[in-house]
Design an enzyme around this catalytic site. Structure first.
Site, mmCIF file in Angstrom:
data_model
loop_
_atom_site.group_PDB
_atom_site.id
_atom_site.type_symbol
_atom_site.label_atom_id
_atom_site.label_comp_id
_atom_site.label_asym_id
_atom_site.label_seq_id
_atom_site.Cartn_x
_atom_site.Cartn_y
_atom_site.Cartn_z
ATOM 1 C CE1 TYR A 44 -4.109 0.761 -0.517
ATOM 2 C CE2 TYR A 44 -4.259 -0.798 0.848
ATOM 3 C CZ TYR A 44 -4.772 -0.249 0.596
ATOM 4 O OH TYR A 44 -6.365 -0.937 -0.378
ATOM 5 C CD GLU A 46 -4.666 5.216 0.559
ATOM 6 O OE1 GLU A 46 -4.713 5.896 2.132
ATOM 7 O OE2 GLU A 46 -5.306 3.949 0.984
ATOM 8 C CG ASP A 189 -8.235 10.686 -24.070
ATOM 9 O OD1 ASP A 189 -6.891 9.565 -24.701
ATOM 10 O OD2 ASP A 189 -9.063 10.170 -24.544
ATOM 11 C CB THR A 215 -4.235 3.610 -21.699
ATOM 12 O OG1 THR A 215 -4.154 3.817 -23.197
ATOM 13 C CG2 THR A 215 -5.834 3.928 -21.342
ATOM 14 C CE LYS A 218 -6.833 2.040 -25.291
ATOM 15 N NZ LYS A 218 -6.766 3.067 -24.735
ATOM 16 N NE ARG A 224 -7.045 -3.383 -19.646
ATOM 17 C CZ ARG A 224 -6.834 -3.527 -20.818
ATOM 18 N NH1 ARG A 224 -6.249 -4.388 -22.090
ATOM 19 N NH2 ARG A 224 -7.920 -2.884 -22.256
HETATM 20 N N1 DSN Z 1 -11.977 0.824 -25.459
HETATM 21 C C1 DSN Z 1 -10.708 1.459 -25.679
HETATM 22 C C2 DSN Z 1 -10.151 1.379 -26.802
HETATM 23 O O1 DSN Z 1 -10.504 0.662 -27.318
HETATM 24 O O2 DSN Z 1 -10.113 2.663 -27.608
HETATM 25 C C3 DSN Z 1 -10.885 3.352 -25.165
HETATM 26 O O3 DSN Z 1 -10.897 2.936 -23.718
#
Ligand code: DSN
Length: 402
Positions: A44, A46, A189, A215, A218, A224
């Site tokens: 933990y 925080e 984003d 994120t 990707k 993730r």
């Molecule tokens: N769900 C994602 C995507 O497939 O683009 C975005 O969060």
């Protein structure tokens, strides 16, 4: 043996034997997976490095500092928060940092290629804030004149750019000028394109924006999770407060360690080669569809849209289901100005970040266009199509060895 081990084996097989064309997915490396599954999960922590609410944080402090230093260098920014559990959390934290309830956001809607957390009516973002949406032009590209007109009229506090299904390079310089004219924060984003930016395959927008969210799983090929980047000290102070204690509790230090690993991998020259190859594969597949007579969006990134209604007289949902029969994994996606529901759609979103990680080349990307086109046009039977898919997948790197 616990059922879970059986499921893990089945999933490994599925990932190896299917052609994964989902634009938001990728295959994380052994080292990223090692840290994501490491004993850092036991801790933990925080708070922030050296300002925690628990003892025993000396090692996770160093992990988090390393992650912050690496991601800041990778994207050329002064400040970063690596604690968001996901991209949606990163967006929520950023809104909380910069907005009061009912403040205005101007963004692209989900059905035009935006994201749920950019103000979809079913998402928290539209319940807490007043969201207005710009649309794409008829050519499927951002209409900067329209964005300017709407920004002047609406006077949003945040002008938001960055999309889930947009295949073209975004002119962030132009958006910066629009944001400046109306006194808005420019928020990007970059979840989909982060790996392409890190790999220097497309321009880096970070010097134009006030804040960027992303994120890490990707095109960036990490675990993730989410991150927030900025060059503005006031903004990072607000972001840090909004993240903890505002929105989240204990950070996932094992995932932060895996993020730090992914930032290191993405700063390697081989990652630049990888990012370049994603663009080459995506364009090769898009252009092959075009030659075959299908209706596609074109692409300057890692993805393109295939209009299955126009090309094969079937919905995106039907195409997704048909392709899953032969081991091609895609997701149905709304096209700009789609008249079908999100659960049906008129097309598919096709991306190449994942298969490029497995070593797919341009010839194979073209072959994939032929397999999909012939199968959806009913010119290729299921057995033959599946055989051709297996021929490709068996030539690629195994996902557990990446
Ligand atoms: N769900 C994602 C995507 O497939 O683009 C975005 O969060």
């Amino acid at each position: 043996m616990d059922k879970l081990f059986e499921l893990l084996e089945l999933e490994t097989r599925r990932q190896n034997e299917e052609l994964n064309l989902i634009a938001s997915e990728n295959f994380a490396s052994k080292n990223v997976r090692l840290f994501a599954g490491s004993i850092f999960t036991n801790k933990y922590a925080e708070g922030y490095p050296h300002r925690r609410y628990y003892g025993g944080c000396e090692n996770v402090d160093s992990v988090e500092e390393l992650a912050i230093a690496r991601v800041s260098k990778l994207f050329g920014v002064k400040f970063a928060n690596v604690q968001p559990h996901s991209g949606s959390q990163a967006n929520m934290i950023t809104y909380m940092a910069l907005l009061n309830e009912h403040d205005k956001i101007l963004s692209l809607s989900l059905d035009q290629g935006g994201h749920l957390s950019h103000g979809s009516p079913v998402n928290f973002s539209s319940k807490l804030y007043e969201v207005h949406h710009y649309t794409l032009g008829e050519d499927g590209r951002l209409d900067y004149d329209l964005i300017l007109r709407m920004a002047r009229e609406i006077k949003p506090k945040i002008l938001l750019a960055g999309f889930s299904a947009y295949p073209f390079i975004i002119d962030f310089k132009r958006l910066r000028a629009i944001a400046d004219e109306v006194g808005a924060y420019l928020m990007a984003d970059i979840a989909h394109i982060a790996g392409l930016i890190a790999g220097k395959a497309i321009p880096n927008p970070l010097s134009y924006v006030d804040v960027a969210t992303s994120t890490t799983h990707k095109t960036l090929r990490g675990p993730r999770g989410g991150i927030i980047l900025t060059n503005n000290e006031e903004i990072i102070k607000k972001v840090n407060k909004a993240c903890f204690p505002g929105v989240q509790g204990g950070p996932l230090e094992h995932i932060i360690a895996a993020k730090a690993m992914c930032f290191e991998e993405a700063s390697d020259n081989t990652f630049q080669e990888y990012a370049k190859n994603i663009l080459l594969n995506t364009k090769a597949c898009n252009d092959e569809f075009l030659k075959l007579g299908a209706t596609v969006s074109g692409s300057e990134t890692h993805l393109f849209l295939l209009n299955t209604k126009k090309s094969y007289q079937i919905t995106g949902k039907e195409a997704e289901n048909l392709l899953s029969e032969i081991g091609v994994t895609v997701n149905k996606n709304m096209l700009p100005f789609d008249d079908e529901k999100p659960t049906v759609t008129s097309g598919l979103r096709i991306g190449f970040a994942a298969l490029t990680t497995r070593g797919l080349n341009v010839e194979q990307a073209r072959l994939i266009a032929h397999i999909i086109h012939s199968y959806l046009s009913r010119k290729l039977d299921k057995e033959e199509a599946r055989k051709q898919v297996i021929e490709i997948t068996s030539s690629l790197r195994k996902v557990e060895e990446i």
